[in-house]
Design an enzyme around this catalytic site. Sequence first.
Site, PDB file in Angstrom:
ATOM      1  N   ASP A 156      -6.085   5.014  -5.032  1.00 39.61           N
ATOM      2  CA  ASP A 156      -6.119   3.939  -4.032  1.00 39.61           C
ATOM      3  C   ASP A 156      -4.950   3.023  -4.380  1.00 39.61           C
ATOM      4  O   ASP A 156      -4.985   2.281  -5.363  1.00 39.61           O
ATOM      5  CB  ASP A 156      -7.448   3.173  -4.102  1.00 39.61           C
ATOM      6  N   ASP A 186     -12.089   4.796  -3.566  1.00 36.38           N
ATOM      7  CA  ASP A 186     -12.635   3.443  -3.733  1.00 36.38           C
ATOM      8  C   ASP A 186     -13.555   3.336  -4.957  1.00 36.38           C
ATOM      9  O   ASP A 186     -14.028   2.235  -5.269  1.00 36.38           O
ATOM     10  CB  ASP A 186     -13.436   3.019  -2.489  1.00 36.38           C
ATOM     11  N   ASP A 208       0.853  -1.203   0.000  1.00 31.12           N
ATOM     12  CA  ASP A 208       0.000   0.000   0.000  1.00 31.12           C
ATOM     13  C   ASP A 208       0.888   1.253   0.000  1.00 31.12           C
ATOM     14  O   ASP A 208       0.679   2.171  -0.800  1.00 31.12           O
ATOM     15  CB  ASP A 208      -0.900   0.017   1.244  1.00 31.12           C
ATOM     16  N   ILE A 225      -3.491   0.353  -3.005  1.00 33.95           N
ATOM     17  CA  ILE A 225      -3.946  -1.041  -3.029  1.00 33.95           C
ATOM     18  C   ILE A 225      -5.396  -0.987  -2.564  1.00 33.95           C
ATOM     19  O   ILE A 225      -5.664  -0.677  -1.403  1.00 33.95           O
ATOM     20  CB  ILE A 225      -3.153  -1.960  -2.068  1.00 33.95           C
ATOM     21  N   ASP A 226      -6.295  -1.257  -3.462  1.00 35.43           N
ATOM     22  CA  ASP A 226      -7.704  -1.298  -3.090  1.00 35.43           C
ATOM     23  C   ASP A 226      -8.057  -2.772  -2.890  1.00 35.43           C
ATOM     24  O   ASP A 226      -7.735  -3.607  -3.735  1.00 35.43           O
ATOM     25  CB  ASP A 226      -8.548  -0.691  -4.214  1.00 35.43           C
ATOM     26  N   THR A 260      -7.192  -4.304   0.238  1.00 39.40           N
ATOM     27  CA  THR A 260      -6.006  -4.824   0.944  1.00 39.40           C
ATOM     28  C   THR A 260      -6.297  -6.194   1.567  1.00 39.40           C
ATOM     29  O   THR A 260      -5.425  -7.059   1.610  1.00 39.40           O
ATOM     30  CB  THR A 260      -5.544  -3.809   2.018  1.00 39.40           C
ATOM     31  N   GLU A 280      -4.988   7.385  -0.323  1.00 40.14           N
ATOM     32  CA  GLU A 280      -5.444   6.779   0.932  1.00 40.14           C
ATOM     33  C   GLU A 280      -4.405   6.804   2.064  1.00 40.14           C
ATOM     34  O   GLU A 280      -4.757   7.052   3.218  1.00 40.14           O
ATOM     35  CB  GLU A 280      -5.855   5.316   0.680  1.00 40.14           C
TER      36      GLU A 280
HETATM   37  N1  A3P Z   1     -15.081  -3.758   6.821  1.00 37.57           N
HETATM   38  C1  A3P Z   1     -14.350  -3.425   5.774  1.00 37.57           C
HETATM   39  N2  A3P Z   1     -13.396  -4.249   5.323  1.00 37.57           N
HETATM   40  C2  A3P Z   1     -12.669  -3.911   4.236  1.00 37.57           C
HETATM   41  N3  A3P Z   1     -12.807  -2.764   3.536  1.00 37.57           N
HETATM   42  C3  A3P Z   1     -13.718  -1.898   3.960  1.00 37.57           C
HETATM   43  C4  A3P Z   1     -14.533  -2.183   5.080  1.00 37.57           C
HETATM   44  N4  A3P Z   1     -15.348  -1.151   5.261  1.00 37.57           N
HETATM   45  C5  A3P Z   1     -15.058  -0.286   4.291  1.00 37.57           C
HETATM   46  N5  A3P Z   1     -14.067  -0.703   3.509  1.00 37.57           N
HETATM   47  C6  A3P Z   1     -13.552   0.010   2.360  1.00 37.57           C
HETATM   48  O1  A3P Z   1     -13.838  -0.776   1.208  1.00 37.57           O
HETATM   49  C7  A3P Z   1     -12.674  -0.930   0.422  1.00 37.57           C
HETATM   50  C8  A3P Z   1     -12.637  -2.295  -0.164  1.00 37.57           C
HETATM   51  O2  A3P Z   1     -13.642  -2.394  -1.089  1.00 37.57           O
HETATM   52  P1  A3P Z   1     -14.364  -3.756  -1.323  1.00 37.57           P
HETATM   53  O3  A3P Z   1     -15.279  -3.941  -0.174  1.00 37.57           O
HETATM   54  O4  A3P Z   1     -15.093  -3.470  -2.594  1.00 37.57           O
HETATM   55  O5  A3P Z   1     -13.321  -4.797  -1.443  1.00 37.57           O
HETATM   56  C9  A3P Z   1     -11.530  -0.714   1.345  1.00 37.57           C
HETATM   57  O6  A3P Z   1     -10.501  -0.199   0.563  1.00 37.57           O
HETATM   58  P2  A3P Z   1      -8.953  -0.545   0.917  1.00 37.57           P
HETATM   59  O7  A3P Z   1      -8.795  -2.017   0.829  1.00 37.57           O
HETATM   60  O8  A3P Z   1      -8.267   0.212  -0.168  1.00 37.57           O
HETATM   61  O9  A3P Z   1      -8.711   0.029   2.264  1.00 37.57           O
HETATM   62  C10 A3P Z   1     -12.074   0.276   2.383  1.00 37.57           C
HETATM   63  O10 A3P Z   1     -11.879   1.602   1.985  1.00 37.57           O
HETATM   64 MG    MG Z   2      -9.922   1.001  -1.254  1.00 33.51          MG
HETATM   65 MG    MG Z   3      -6.415   0.954  -0.307  1.00 30.78          MG
HETATM   66 MG    MG Z   4      -7.196   0.592   3.252  1.00 32.94          MG
END
Ligand code: A3P
Ligand code: MG
Ligand code: MG
Ligand code: MG
Length: 347
Positions: A134, A284, A46, A136-137, A139, A71
Amino acid sequence: MSYEKELAAAKKAVALAARLSQEVQKTLLQSQVWKKSDRSPVTAADYGSQAVVSLVLERELQPEKLSLVAEEETGDLRKQGSEVFLEGITKLVKDTLASEELYAASSLSTDDVLNAIDCGKSEGGCSGCHWVLDPIDGTKGFVRGEQYAVGLALLVEGKVVLGVMACPNLPLASAVCETDKSSHANVGCLFFATRGSGAYVQPLKGNSPPQKVRVSSNENLEEAKFLESYHKPIPIHGTIAKKLGIKALPVRIDSQAKYAALSRGDAEIYLRFTLNGYREYIWDHAAGSIITTEAGGVVCDATGKSLDFSKGKYLAHKTGIIVTTKKLKPWILKAVRESMEEEYLYL
Ligand SMILES: Nc1ncnc2c1ncn2[C@@H]1O[C@H](COP(=O)(O)O)[C@@H](OP(=O)(O)O)[C@H]1O
Ligand SMILES: [Mg+2]
Ligand SMILES: [Mg+2]
Ligand SMILES: [Mg+2]
């Protein structure tokens, strides 16, 4: 405006960041996953990805002053005890940039890396040009060795005009069909779009030319495929799907790879309702939303309104994000409205 120079810079930055992330994912240990103050996970990928994108954009677009809404922050990296982690990130960034002959990154210091990450502190907004990243979206997906994305977009006067997204683990064929999970040969996609010019995908590896992508033309809801986040089951998604007569179970994928998959017709619907008034970040959704809309899809909130990226780092929208095709939108909005009423949720 064509944004040719910006697109070339963004593709280069995202492809390099994806390369860095792949190196990290190969050997990532659970002990190398840090927790941020909100308990969400973060890794060297990230931070490293954010530094690479920031450095590449700055270099490719000079003398323009870079405004980046991203982020990650450096607070934890600057704390005592983080030195070894930071050295490791700096080495990753150096090695990644050195793989591009243009970059003589050998003199890059830990401070340079911290400053590059800190460059992402911009607040965005409705005037001027802002990059939205983002690094790493997804993570959590990244840590599991599954789907994640590097998403970069350009906001001009509050509107997304360009988006690039790397999905290093996304199959080149379909994200939804049964595939041999042990095969890494046919994965790795780079999606991109600029306003008014359509959306494209090319393999991350090799030099294959980009192919135009279009959303699905399927109007039969019984056969529609529906995507949602991996991390938490959202009861209203099931209610909506049932009303629509969708037969298949939802396909759970981490990150904006869901937008990418929908943009090339792997699925017809992506629903993202959240619990307890969670506020969505623009990073996101920015890259994913332009890729989907340029592929002929729609991205809106539960009232049918487009998302508003012009209000700073949070999205301004009413409950729920709906990503689908133009043909299916009216049906989905109707099912959403009815489902929300049944569950005593109000817009
Ligand atoms: N409980 C949770 N677990 C993981 N991601 C969450 C979360 N609540 C919100 N998010 C947000 O949702 C993104 C992931 O999207 P998705 O749910 O579509 O995989 C995360 O981005 P990051 O992984 O960049 O932090 C974070 O910003
Ligand atoms: Mg994200
Ligand atoms: Mg991210
Ligand atoms: Mg994150």
